[in-house]
Design an enzyme around this catalytic site. Structure first.
Site, PDB file in Angstrom:
ATOM      1  N   HIS A  95     -20.368  30.969  -3.488  1.00 46.48           N
ATOM      2  CA  HIS A  95     -18.870  32.259  -2.629  1.00 46.48           C
ATOM      3  C   HIS A  95     -20.168  33.180  -1.352  1.00 46.48           C
ATOM      4  O   HIS A  95     -19.719  34.108  -0.693  1.00 46.48           O
ATOM      5  CB  HIS A  95     -18.186  33.667  -3.327  1.00 46.48           C
ATOM      6  CG  HIS A  95     -17.423  32.816  -3.962  1.00 46.48           C
ATOM      7  ND1 HIS A  95     -16.095  31.668  -4.143  1.00 46.48           N
ATOM      8  CD2 HIS A  95     -17.294  32.527  -5.903  1.00 46.48           C
ATOM      9  CE1 HIS A  95     -15.890  31.670  -4.360  1.00 46.48           C
ATOM     10  NE2 HIS A  95     -15.999  32.724  -6.054  1.00 46.48           N
TER      11      HIS A  95
ATOM     12  N   ASP B 202     -11.186  35.192 -11.612  1.00 41.99           N
ATOM     13  CA  ASP B 202     -10.249  33.857 -11.026  1.00 41.99           C
ATOM     14  C   ASP B 202      -9.556  33.986 -12.652  1.00 41.99           C
ATOM     15  O   ASP B 202      -8.593  33.399 -11.631  1.00 41.99           O
ATOM     16  CB  ASP B 202     -11.764  32.706 -11.184  1.00 41.99           C
ATOM     17  CG  ASP B 202     -12.437  32.331  -9.544  1.00 41.99           C
ATOM     18  OD1 ASP B 202     -10.702  31.759  -8.314  1.00 41.99           O
ATOM     19  OD2 ASP B 202     -13.559  32.513  -8.641  1.00 41.99           O
TER      20      ASP B 202
END
Length: 265
Positions: free
Chosen positions: A46, A176
């Site tokens: 990320h 997530d």
């Protein structure tokens, strides 16, 4: 050649505590690496960090006596090979939903005949303070492979994934997992349903004999997870520590000002 202390602690059923590196800043990394964390994971999934900077970060962590890990963008041979050749002592693989995906990642982290990792480079051995030949002989025993459970599908296949030979631990990505649990209309799961999914991961790990862990935002939460049996526990991140301390100072300076939150990890 240095040995991987985190891999040894996990095998001995001891908890380990690390943190996340999202900034990719060398100075911040060098300071944090000397403070006593068991491991530090550079987030290549990320964060906008290139391979040259990643290599420098891994070296700084290893030279400080800490264990450098990499969360790769995906569990492919390409990314895992690059991360390990850049000097990481192990990988954290996101979004592992099936045993087949787990097998691909594990094979990519091991030299033949156990796996299919390509032979080459020299930065990997420097971080282990080893000659290249020694690294090739012992790398399969020292490289850490952490597979992430981040979806209901991953939990459904947990027993098969966690039992894979070469998997050193399972790591829950709570954010997530929460997003993957949303209903068709976008409704998020209840806190109870989310926690139940995490508890299923812990229970399955214990049944299979595989260490589990997750990302926590506070020391209290990390210790609570350790009491539940988790061993590979991330606490906050360089970005979060910077943000949180700034928020605390600003709250004292401007008590009536609305708090701004710009960092999840």
């Amino acid at each position: 050649m240095k040995t991987n202390s985190v891999k040894a602690k996990l095998a001995a059923a001891a908890p380990t505590f690390g943190t996340w590196l999202s900034l990719g800043d060398l100075h911040a990394t060098r300071v944090l690496a000397r403070l006593g964390w068991d491991w530090m994971t550079l987030d290549l999934e990320h964060s906008a960090i290139d391979w040259s900077r990643a290599t420098t970060i891994f070296a700084a962590v290893a030279d400080a006596g800490c264990v450098p890990l990499a969360r790769v963008p995906e569990g492919s041979h390409h990314y895992i090979k690059r991360a390990l050749d850049a000097g990481a002592w192990g990988i954290v693989v996101p979004m592992v939903d099936t045993a087949e995906q787990g097998q691909i990642a594990i094979a990519a982290a091991r030299y033949p005949p156990e796996g299919n990792r390509s032979v080459g480079g020299g930065m990997h051995s420097l971080n282990f303070a080893a000659e290249v030949a020694d690294y090739y002989r012992r790398a399969n025993d020292e490289i850490l492979v952490i597979l992430q459970t981040e979806s209901p599908r991953g939990v459904e296949n947990a027993r098969q994934i966690y039992a894979l030979d070469g998997c050193d631990a399972i790591f829950v990505g709570p954010n997530d997992l929460r997003f993957q649990m949303r209903a068709a209309d976008g409704t998020f799961p209840t806190a109870e349903a989310h926690e139940a999914m995490i508890q299923t991961v812990i229970a399955t790990g214990k049944e299979v004999g595989r260490p589990t862990g997750m990302h926590c935002m506070s020391a209290d939460d990390a210790l609570r997870r350790a009491e539940q049996g988790m061993q590979f526990i991330a606490v906050s991140s360089d970005l979060r520590m910077l943000t949180q301390r700034s928020q605390e100072l600003l709250a004292e300076l401007f008590p009536d000002r609305e708090k701004k939150d710009v960092a999840r990890y």
